[in-house]
Enzyme design. Structure first.
Site: not given
Ligand code: FEO
Length: 396
Positions: A23, A79, A81, A83, A145, A164, A192, A225
């Site tokens: 981030h 998701h 995002e 990553d 999230h 996530d 996390y 992750h």
């Molecule tokens: Fe919300 Fe691992 O991205």
């Protein structure tokens, strides 16, 4: 590289051993991370999530070694995002018509980020996608999230792809939760949660209750992750429920910054006073030389947080101001706080800290301690007495 997870499920992600910031520079990742992507080879082949953009070419190149890309029937974007979606562009450049299954918010997110009109297939909770004898069932998980977040559940194998949720920034080749150091694993999982998911506590608890009420068999949780939870996977679900309910341990954390050591001397004497009371875990950190995300994890664990700063230009030192901006956003509840600081003439730091703590949702012990110049013996005793009072406040 492809690694077998269970039956026809394979891990095809990327372990990022070098990652130290996430981030931007908002989240420290001392132990790297992984971007987990999964290939399910049933009658139909589905790919769940991809990897972070810098690894896009490598990802597609490696994926191609294990499957003819044209044989991927469905892409699931749990998701948007970057990553997890960062390799979608490179992949869809090769197989442009492949349908991308995501939530309605996912379409907005992916279009907003990549400005591409891919073959989006919008799904909502309860929708099913047949892979042959097994099905993927989609469960929207808004604000876990991001608004677009969702889980996918594979029937037959009883595997939840949680993206996530339940993840950790933890680079490992070991893949599974039972194969790694448990202290490291839980430390990263808690960090996390504290730094990313805490603002969404109520939604976390509600979503977990909703999923548990479905009474689905659960053999594994494949996160996006860190490790896959295969050994007693509900252990992390129960831990999340605990963390989501204004979590705190029997801990007081003192966080200070100092210019010429007066406030540091106060912090250490306050710590002595706290410890005289016994029976409590005490942590003490200088905010300017301690990782802010580790500090936030300590705050997450604390029932009382004590902040100290000398007065600088009628305010406080910037390390504490920056920390408190993050803490405000994380919405901690059910925690007490107090402030202290040394000063030479105007002495506003304690009031400033108390205002920031109040604004961040802490219950303030408002008899903060201000001392002029460098603390002498009497002043240090005042600090110890303050520490004894704080220990009593935290116990009340
Ligand atoms: Fe919300 Fe691992 O991205």
């Amino acid at each position: 590289m492809e690694k077998k997870i269970k039956n026809n499920i394979y891990w095809v992600g990327k372990v990022d051993w070098e990652l130290r910031q996430f981030h931007g520079s908002e989240f420290s990742t001392h132990k790297g991370s992984t971007y987990n992507s999964y290939l399910i080879r049933e009658g139909k082949t589905a790919l769940i999530d991809t990897v972070w953009a810098p690894y896009a070419k490598e990802y597609v190149r490696e994926l191609e070694k294990v499957i003819d890309l044209k044989k991927i029937d469905y892409i699931i974007a749990n998701h948007g995002e970057v990553d997890h979606s960062g390799a979608l562009g490179a992949l869809l450049h090769r197989i442009p018509d492949t349908p991308v299954y995501c939530t309605a918010a996912g379409v907005k997110s992916l279009k907003g980020q990549y400005h591409a009109d891919w073959n989006f297939q919008v799904v909502k909770t309860g929708d099913r996608l047949s892979l042959g004898s097994k099905e993927l069932v989609f469960i929207e998980a808004p604000m876990l999230h991001w608004p677009d977040s969702m889980f996918s559940y594979l029937t037959g194998d009883a595997v939840l792809f949680s993206n996530d949720a339940f993840g950790q920034h933890y680079a490992t080749e070991a893949l599974f939760n039972d194969l790694v150091d448990q202290c490291e694993l839980y430390s990263e999982a808690m960090k996390y949660y504290a730094n990313i998911l805490n603002p969404f506590n109520q939604m976390v608890a509600k979503k977990i209750d909703e999923v548990l009420a479905l009474n689905l068999p659960l053999d594994m949780i494949c996160t996006s992750h860190g490790v896959i939870w295969r050994d007693n996977p509900v252990q992390i679900v129960h831990k999340y429920l605990e963390w989501a309910k204004n979590y705190r341990e029997n801990q007081i954390t003192i966080i200070y910054d100092t210019m010429w050591n007066s406030t540091r001397t106060m912090a250490e004497a306050i710590a002595e006073g706290v410890m005289e009371s016994g029976g409590i875990n005490l942590k003490l950190y200088n905010a300017s030389i301690t990782d802010k995300n580790d500090l936030i994890t300590e705050i997450f664990k604390s029932k009382l947080v004590v902040l100290g700063s000398p007065t600088v230009n009628r305010g406080i030192m910037s390390s504490l101001a920056g920390l408190m901006e993050e803490v405000r956003g994380l919405g901690f509840k059910g925690k007490k706080a107090a402030a202290f600081g040394a000063y030479g003439w105007s002495g506003e730091s304690v009031k400033t800290l108390e205002g920031l703590l109040k604004n961040a949702g802490f219950e303030i012990y408002d008899e903060g301690l201000r001392l002029m110049w460098n603390p002498d013996g009497d002043a240090r005793e005042k600090c110890r007495e303050f520490g004894r009072k704080l220990a009593a406040v935290s116990a009340s």
